[in-house]
Write a protein that holds these residues in place. Structure first.
Motif, mmCIF file in Angstrom:
data_model
loop_
_atom_site.group_PDB
_atom_site.id
_atom_site.type_symbol
_atom_site.label_atom_id
_atom_site.label_comp_id
_atom_site.label_asym_id
_atom_site.label_seq_id
_atom_site.Cartn_x
_atom_site.Cartn_y
_atom_site.Cartn_z
ATOM 1 N N THR A 78 0.828 -1.201 0.000
ATOM 2 C CA THR A 78 0.000 0.000 0.000
ATOM 3 C C THR A 78 0.864 1.253 0.000
ATOM 4 O O THR A 78 0.571 2.226 -0.698
ATOM 5 C CB THR A 78 -0.970 -0.004 1.196
ATOM 6 O OG1 THR A 78 -1.798 -1.166 1.108
ATOM 7 C CG2 THR A 78 -1.851 1.239 1.208
ATOM 8 N N VAL A 79 1.962 1.245 0.754
ATOM 9 C CA VAL A 79 2.897 2.382 0.745
ATOM 10 C C VAL A 79 3.414 2.606 -0.674
ATOM 11 O O VAL A 79 3.483 3.743 -1.156
ATOM 12 C CB VAL A 79 4.062 2.165 1.731
ATOM 13 C CG1 VAL A 79 5.132 3.232 1.562
ATOM 14 C CG2 VAL A 79 3.558 2.141 3.172
ATOM 15 N N LYS A 80 3.754 1.506 -1.369
ATOM 16 C CA LYS A 80 4.203 1.643 -2.757
ATOM 17 C C LYS A 80 3.080 2.203 -3.633
ATOM 18 O O LYS A 80 3.333 3.042 -4.499
ATOM 19 C CB LYS A 80 4.672 0.293 -3.312
ATOM 20 C CG LYS A 80 6.023 -0.137 -2.793
ATOM 21 C CD LYS A 80 6.482 -1.447 -3.403
ATOM 22 C CE LYS A 80 6.879 -1.236 -4.840
ATOM 23 N NZ LYS A 80 7.568 -2.409 -5.406
ATOM 24 N N GLY A 81 1.863 1.753 -3.414
ATOM 25 C CA GLY A 81 0.724 2.276 -4.172
ATOM 26 C C GLY A 81 0.563 3.773 -3.975
ATOM 27 O O GLY A 81 0.364 4.525 -4.932
ATOM 28 N N ILE A 82 0.655 4.206 -2.731
ATOM 29 C CA ILE A 82 0.546 5.639 -2.427
ATOM 30 C C ILE A 82 1.672 6.409 -3.121
ATOM 31 O O ILE A 82 1.449 7.474 -3.707
ATOM 32 C CB ILE A 82 0.586 5.879 -0.904
ATOM 33 C CG1 ILE A 82 -0.649 5.284 -0.227
ATOM 34 C CG2 ILE A 82 0.685 7.381 -0.596
ATOM 35 C CD1 ILE A 82 -0.534 5.182 1.287
ATOM 36 N N SER A 83 2.874 5.867 -3.078
ATOM 37 C CA SER A 83 4.025 6.547 -3.687
ATOM 38 C C SER A 83 3.852 6.668 -5.196
ATOM 39 O O SER A 83 4.075 7.742 -5.768
ATOM 40 C CB SER A 83 5.316 5.796 -3.363
ATOM 41 O OG SER A 83 5.525 5.772 -1.972
ATOM 42 N N TYR A 84 3.451 5.579 -5.832
ATOM 43 C CA TYR A 84 3.220 5.647 -7.283
ATOM 44 C C TYR A 84 2.063 6.579 -7.615
ATOM 45 O O TYR A 84 2.091 7.281 -8.631
ATOM 46 C CB TYR A 84 2.987 4.259 -7.864
ATOM 47 C CG TYR A 84 4.264 3.504 -8.121
ATOM 48 C CD1 TYR A 84 5.202 3.976 -9.046
ATOM 49 C CD2 TYR A 84 4.556 2.332 -7.431
ATOM 50 C CE1 TYR A 84 6.379 3.295 -9.274
ATOM 51 C CE2 TYR A 84 5.741 1.646 -7.655
ATOM 52 C CZ TYR A 84 6.652 2.135 -8.585
ATOM 53 O OH TYR A 84 7.822 1.464 -8.814
ATOM 54 N N TYR A 90 -0.494 5.907 -12.218
ATOM 55 C CA TYR A 90 -1.708 5.313 -11.683
ATOM 56 C C TYR A 90 -1.808 3.807 -11.917
ATOM 57 O O TYR A 90 -2.317 3.085 -11.058
ATOM 58 C CB TYR A 90 -2.925 6.031 -12.241
ATOM 59 C CG TYR A 90 -2.971 7.492 -11.852
ATOM 60 C CD1 TYR A 90 -2.836 7.884 -10.525
ATOM 61 C CD2 TYR A 90 -3.131 8.488 -12.808
ATOM 62 C CE1 TYR A 90 -2.873 9.216 -10.154
ATOM 63 C CE2 TYR A 90 -3.176 9.829 -12.447
ATOM 64 C CZ TYR A 90 -3.044 10.182 -11.126
ATOM 65 O OH TYR A 90 -3.077 11.507 -10.763
ATOM 66 N N ASP A 91 -1.330 3.306 -13.064
ATOM 67 C CA ASP A 91 -1.389 1.864 -13.305
ATOM 68 C C ASP A 91 -0.569 1.105 -12.266
ATOM 69 O O ASP A 91 -1.009 0.076 -11.749
ATOM 70 C CB ASP A 91 -0.886 1.522 -14.712
ATOM 71 C CG ASP A 91 -1.860 1.957 -15.796
ATOM 72 O OD1 ASP A 91 -3.047 2.178 -15.485
ATOM 73 O OD2 ASP A 91 -1.433 2.074 -16.963
ATOM 74 N N LYS A 92 0.611 1.613 -11.959
ATOM 75 C CA LYS A 92 1.444 0.962 -10.940
ATOM 76 C C LYS A 92 0.808 1.098 -9.561
ATOM 77 O O LYS A 92 0.851 0.166 -8.759
ATOM 78 C CB LYS A 92 2.851 1.558 -10.934
ATOM 79 C CG LYS A 92 3.691 1.104 -12.093
ATOM 80 C CD LYS A 92 5.099 1.629 -11.975
ATOM 81 C CE LYS A 92 5.941 1.156 -13.142
ATOM 82 N NZ LYS A 92 7.311 1.663 -13.071
ATOM 83 N N ALA A 93 0.220 2.249 -9.279
ATOM 84 C CA ALA A 93 -0.456 2.431 -7.991
ATOM 85 C C ALA A 93 -1.555 1.381 -7.828
ATOM 86 O O ALA A 93 -1.631 0.715 -6.788
ATOM 87 C CB ALA A 93 -1.038 3.836 -7.886
ATOM 88 N N LEU A 94 -2.379 1.214 -8.856
ATOM 89 C CA LEU A 94 -3.455 0.224 -8.786
ATOM 90 C C LEU A 94 -2.894 -1.184 -8.622
ATOM 91 O O LEU A 94 -3.442 -1.990 -7.857
ATOM 92 C CB LEU A 94 -4.335 0.307 -10.042
ATOM 93 C CG LEU A 94 -5.188 1.564 -10.154
ATOM 94 C CD1 LEU A 94 -5.842 1.633 -11.523
ATOM 95 C CD2 LEU A 94 -6.232 1.619 -9.049
ATOM 96 N N GLY A 113 -7.143 4.109 -1.361
ATOM 97 C CA GLY A 113 -6.171 4.542 -2.359
ATOM 98 C C GLY A 113 -6.642 4.257 -3.772
ATOM 99 O O GLY A 113 -6.533 5.107 -4.658
ATOM 100 N N LYS A 114 -7.190 3.052 -3.982
ATOM 101 C CA LYS A 114 -7.729 2.721 -5.306
ATOM 102 C C LYS A 114 -8.851 3.685 -5.695
ATOM 103 O O LYS A 114 -8.912 4.145 -6.832
ATOM 104 C CB LYS A 114 -8.278 1.290 -5.322
ATOM 105 C CG LYS A 114 -7.242 0.230 -5.504
ATOM 106 C CD LYS A 114 -7.871 -1.144 -5.609
ATOM 107 C CE LYS A 114 -8.525 -1.321 -6.969
ATOM 108 N NZ LYS A 114 -8.921 -2.717 -7.232
#
Length: 138
Positions: A78-84, A90-94, A113-114
């Motif tokens: 989730t931390v990585k998702g927030i960072s991306y 956005y694709d990497k965040a998702l 986040g999603k």
């Protein structure tokens, strides 16, 4: 500590990071971490970001280090998702929010986040589903 107080501190930490006032950002975020007990990945990301002097790629690298130590750690995905998300990738965040959800179905921060990513992409139907469903799934 009230939610409104925490939100205000979040905004101030982000502003300090943007202004490159990293020591002040770390000082501010420390009070939130003590309150959240590290349960909030956004708070943790802000702490890492301040220590990394505003470098989201360094936050992602640190998250990878934590994941390597405990691979099933939904929190760090989730931390990585927030960072991306912050990098507008956005694709990497998702992708990382989904990995987090795969590991921990009830981790609301990943769903939130999603929802924010889908809102940024103007896919309001998916965003609303994530915000309103008792068990949101894609």
């Amino acid at each position: 500590m009230k939610h409104s107080e925490i939100s205000k501190i979040y905004r101030n930490v982000k502003r300090c990071i943007d202004k490159k006032e990293f020591d002040k950002a770390i000082e501010l975020v420390t009070s939130i971490i003590e309150y959240d007990k590290l349960d909030n990945p956004y708070t943790f990301m802000l702490q890492l970001l301040a220590k990394a002097k505003g470098d989201y790629q360094e936050v992602i690298k640190k998250s990878d280090d934590f994941i390597a130590q405990k691979e099933d750690s939904y929190f760090y995905y989730t931390v990585k998702g927030i960072s991306y998300h912050e990098l507008k990738e956005y694709d990497k965040a998702l992708e990382y929010y989904d990995k987090s959800i795969e590991l921990e179905k009830d981790f609301v921060y990943a769903y939130n986040g999603k929802g924010i990513v889908y809102t940024n992409l103007k896919d309001y139907d998916k965003a609303c589903l994530l915000y309103t469903s008792p068990s949101p799934r894609d």
